[in-house]
Design an enzyme around this catalytic site. Structure first.
Site, PDB file in Angstrom:
ATOM      1  N   HIS A  63       0.838  -1.205   0.000  1.00 17.17           N
ATOM      2  CA  HIS A  63       0.000   0.000   0.000  1.00 17.17           C
ATOM      3  C   HIS A  63       0.872   1.255   0.000  1.00 17.17           C
ATOM      4  CE1 HIS A  63      -2.806   2.949   2.031  1.00 17.17           C
ATOM      5  NE2 HIS A  63      -3.557   2.518   1.026  1.00 17.17           N
ATOM      6  N   ASP A 105      -6.156   1.831  -1.970  1.00 18.03           N
ATOM      7  CA  ASP A 105      -6.851   1.536  -0.717  1.00 18.03           C
ATOM      8  C   ASP A 105      -7.670   0.253  -0.834  1.00 18.03           C
ATOM      9  OD1 ASP A 105      -5.734   3.857   0.258  1.00 18.03           O
ATOM     10  OD2 ASP A 105      -7.622   4.943   0.465  1.00 18.03           O
TER      11      ASP A 105
END
Length: 138
Positions: A63, A105
């Site tokens: 991420h 996300d």
């Protein structure tokens, strides 16, 4: 009264995107992002260094790398649109940045969901100073 004012400022200072990311995490894991993923391992939360401790921490590493690629975007503050149906998150319309941030996300939230069985409480609130392995490259 001063305490209430400080709390209001802190709440306003929470970036919209982080709240959206928290909701995605809740959808995929049934856990709140805060506190379960905010300071987990070496990469979940602000910054990151060393080697990811496990699969969940690796989700955070990936991420972070995803956000790093978005050089002309503001991934921690840009607000995007998304929807979900029966546990599937769908990123909506918006600017190219908003769509890419949403995808970063979404991928992390899905990754967290896929690795729930290997989540280790011992890595919650893991101290940064224990992240001493050489830092991996994205």
């Amino acid at each position: 009264m001063r305490t209430l004012w400080i709390m209001a400022v802190l709440l306003v200072g929470v970036e919209g995107n982080l709240l959206q990311f928290n909701k995605m995490i809740k959808i995929m894991t049934k856990k709140n992002g805060f506190p379960f993923y905010t300071s987990y391992g070496c990469y979940c939360g602000w910054g990151g260094r060393g080697k990811p401790k496990d699969a969940t921490d690796r989700c955070c590493f990936v991420h972070d790398c995803c956000y790093e690629k978005l050089t002309d975007c503001s991934p921690k503050s840009d607000i995007y649109s998304y929807s979900w149906k029966t546990g599937v998150i769908i990123c909506g319309e918006g600017t190219e940045c908003e769509k890419q941030i949403c995808e970063c996300d979404r991928a992390a939230a899905v990754c967290f969901g896929q690795n729930l069985r290997t989540y280790k409480k011992k890595y919650m609130f893991y101290p940064d100073f224990l992240c001493t392995d050489p830092t991996e490259k994205c």
